[in-house]
Design a protein around this motif. Structure first.
Motif, PDB file in Angstrom:
ATOM      1  N   ASP A  37       0.803  -1.223   0.000  1.00 25.86           N
ATOM      2  CA  ASP A  37       0.000   0.000   0.000  1.00 25.86           C
ATOM      3  C   ASP A  37       0.839   1.278   0.000  1.00 25.86           C
ATOM      4  N   TYR A  38       1.989   1.265   0.692  1.00 25.64           N
ATOM      5  CA  TYR A  38       2.668   2.529   0.983  1.00 25.64           C
ATOM      6  C   TYR A  38       4.093   2.646   0.444  1.00 25.64           C
ATOM      7  N   SER A  39       4.552   1.701  -0.353  1.00 22.18           N
ATOM      8  CA  SER A  39       5.951   1.757  -0.805  1.00 22.18           C
ATOM      9  C   SER A  39       6.243   3.016  -1.623  1.00 22.18           C
ATOM     10  N   HIS A  40       5.224   3.605  -2.273  1.00 21.41           N
ATOM     11  CA  HIS A  40       5.459   4.820  -3.049  1.00 21.41           C
ATOM     12  C   HIS A  40       5.791   6.005  -2.154  1.00 21.41           C
ATOM     13  N   LEU A  41       5.553   5.859  -0.848  1.00 19.33           N
ATOM     14  CA  LEU A  41       5.833   6.924   0.111  1.00 19.33           C
ATOM     15  C   LEU A  41       7.140   6.692   0.871  1.00 19.33           C
ATOM     16  N   LYS A  61      13.604 -10.162   3.802  1.00 15.27           N
ATOM     17  CA  LYS A  61      13.098  -8.798   3.994  1.00 15.27           C
ATOM     18  C   LYS A  61      13.872  -7.798   3.133  1.00 15.27           C
ATOM     19  N   ILE A  62      15.185  -7.973   3.058  1.00 14.42           N
ATOM     20  CA  ILE A  62      15.992  -7.075   2.215  1.00 14.42           C
ATOM     21  C   ILE A  62      15.538  -7.171   0.769  1.00 14.42           C
ATOM     22  N   ASP A  63      15.327  -8.394   0.286  1.00 10.79           N
ATOM     23  CA  ASP A  63      14.849  -8.588  -1.093  1.00 10.79           C
ATOM     24  C   ASP A  63      13.480  -7.944  -1.291  1.00 10.79           C
ATOM     25  N   LEU A  64      12.623  -8.009  -0.278  1.00 14.61           N
ATOM     26  CA  LEU A  64      11.294  -7.413  -0.370  1.00 14.61           C
ATOM     27  C   LEU A  64      11.393  -5.895  -0.484  1.00 14.61           C
ATOM     28  N   TYR A  65      12.210  -5.295   0.357  1.00 16.87           N
ATOM     29  CA  TYR A  65      12.400  -3.846   0.260  1.00 16.87           C
ATOM     30  C   TYR A  65      12.878  -3.456  -1.137  1.00 16.87           C
ATOM     31  N   LYS A  66      13.839  -4.182  -1.643  1.00 19.04           N
ATOM     32  CA  LYS A  66      14.400  -3.841  -2.962  1.00 19.04           C
ATOM     33  C   LYS A  66      13.372  -4.060  -4.063  1.00 19.04           C
ATOM     34  N   GLU A  67      12.534  -5.080  -3.905  1.00 15.13           N
ATOM     35  CA  GLU A  67      11.455  -5.328  -4.873  1.00 15.13           C
ATOM     36  C   GLU A  67      10.518  -4.123  -4.960  1.00 15.13           C
ATOM     37  N   PRO A  72      17.407  -0.495   1.569  1.00 15.69           N
ATOM     38  CA  PRO A  72      17.597  -0.950   2.953  1.00 15.69           C
ATOM     39  C   PRO A  72      19.049  -0.789   3.390  1.00 15.69           C
ATOM     40  N   TYR A  73      19.227  -0.514   4.681  1.00 16.58           N
ATOM     41  CA  TYR A  73      20.568  -0.508   5.253  1.00 16.58           C
ATOM     42  C   TYR A  73      20.464  -0.809   6.749  1.00 16.58           C
ATOM     43  N   CYS A  74      21.605  -1.079   7.358  1.00 19.68           N
ATOM     44  CA  CYS A  74      21.634  -1.441   8.782  1.00 19.68           C
ATOM     45  C   CYS A  74      21.970  -0.217   9.622  1.00 19.68           C
ATOM     46  N   GLY A  75      21.372  -0.138  10.806  1.00 22.82           N
ATOM     47  CA  GLY A  75      21.628   0.976  11.701  1.00 22.82           C
ATOM     48  C   GLY A  75      23.094   1.088  12.088  1.00 22.82           C
ATOM     49  N   GLY A  76      23.517   2.302  12.404  1.00 19.42           N
ATOM     50  CA  GLY A  76      24.913   2.561  12.715  1.00 19.42           C
ATOM     51  C   GLY A  76      25.422   1.828  13.941  1.00 19.42           C
ATOM     52  N   THR A  77      24.535   1.423  14.840  1.00 18.06           N
ATOM     53  CA  THR A  77      24.961   0.688  16.031  1.00 18.06           C
ATOM     54  C   THR A  77      25.659  -0.603  15.660  1.00 18.06           C
ATOM     55  N   LEU A  78      25.184  -1.274  14.610  1.00 19.88           N
ATOM     56  CA  LEU A  78      25.819  -2.518  14.182  1.00 19.88           C
ATOM     57  C   LEU A  78      27.208  -2.235  13.617  1.00 19.88           C
ATOM     58  N   PHE A  79      27.339  -1.156  12.847  1.00 15.75           N
ATOM     59  CA  PHE A  79      28.659  -0.747  12.354  1.00 15.75           C
ATOM     60  C   PHE A  79      29.609  -0.509  13.526  1.00 15.75           C
TER      61      PHE A  79
END
Length: 253
Positions: A37-41, A61-67, A72-79
């Motif tokens: 519903d909202y990916s255009h936003l 989930k990463i593939d879904l976002y890219k679709e 997608p990216y990971c939060g800086g805390t993981l870095f």
């Protein structure tokens, strides 16, 4: 039916006017329904804090976002966790294994010097798009306005696609004080000489978001937006809420 005169919004694929959401564990099927519903936003999705390391179905989930054309990216805390344990090469392999093409470089928890961050960024740019973050999660850590501006400028000049101003998912540090009040002097100074189209302001609540919309305009880049607030945010950008009602008449962008 388009019969209202609304502020002009950028459309995907956007380079500014970004809505960057924070995903803190949205189940796959729920995420699929939301994106339908909202990916255009939605333009960018941060897998928040270090949750990507323990998230189930991460690659799916990463593939879904890219679709749905969401970056997608990971939060800086993981870095920062990987930096502390000297596991940056392993971290980059982890990102590539999951098809993540964007990486955040931050110093929100650790005190990583700007020189060290710039050196890391220079090594990342050949393989990744880089988002850098300025500001600390520690409310007792003070940065002068001049330091904020200098770091943002250095990071953009180093080749970062965007720079994020720290605000946490609670809006209680970085560009905010402990009770969530925005440091308006800091924001006005940042806007004086820096390209706001390259800055993502963390704004986790509608109140924070409306401040930036009214201060900068409907196409301000906003981060740490909750998935449940995506439609509300777009309505606010379009002047369809009391607090931004006259946006169409007074656009700054």
């Amino acid at each position: 039916m388009d019969f209202l005169h609304l502020p002009e919004r950028t459309i995907k694929p956007r380079t500014y006017g970004l809505t960057s959401i924070i995903d803190l564990g949205t189940p796959y099927e729920e995420l699929k329904n939301i994106l339908t519903d909202y990916s255009h936003l939605i333009d960018v999705a941060k897998i928040g804090i270090g949750s990507a390391y323990v998230a189930p179905n991460l690659k799916k989930k990463i593939d879904l976002y890219k679709e749905f054309n969401v970056k997608p990216y990971c939060g800086g805390t993981l870095f920062e966790k990987c930096y502390l344990q000297k596991k940056i090469p392993e971290y980059l392999h982890f990102l590539q294994l999951h098809g993540i093409e964007w990486v955040e470089v931050s110093s929100g928890t650790l005190d990583i010097s700007i020189e060290e961050r710039l050196n890391i960024i220079s090594n990342l740019l050949k393989d990744f798009h880089v988002i850098a973050e300025v500001g600390s999660k520690d409310v007792n850590h003070h940065m002068d306005i001049s330091e904020w501006k200098q770091e943002i400028e250095l990071l953009l000049n180093a080749g970062c696609n965007y720079v994020i101003t720290e605000g946490r998912d609670s809006g209680t540090s970085g560009i905010y004080n402990q009770n969530g009040k925005i440091n308006a002097d800091l924001i006005s100074n940042i806007l004086e000489n820096l390209d706001y189209e390259k800055i993502i302001f963390e704004a986790p609540t509608p109140k924070h978001q409306m401040y930036f919309i009214n201060e900068i305009g409907p196409n301000v880049n906003l981060g740490n937006v909750k998935l449940s607030d995506v439609l509300v945010l777009e309505a606010q950008r379009c002047g369809l809420r009391c607090e931004t009602f006259f946006m169409g008449e007074h656009m700054l962008i």
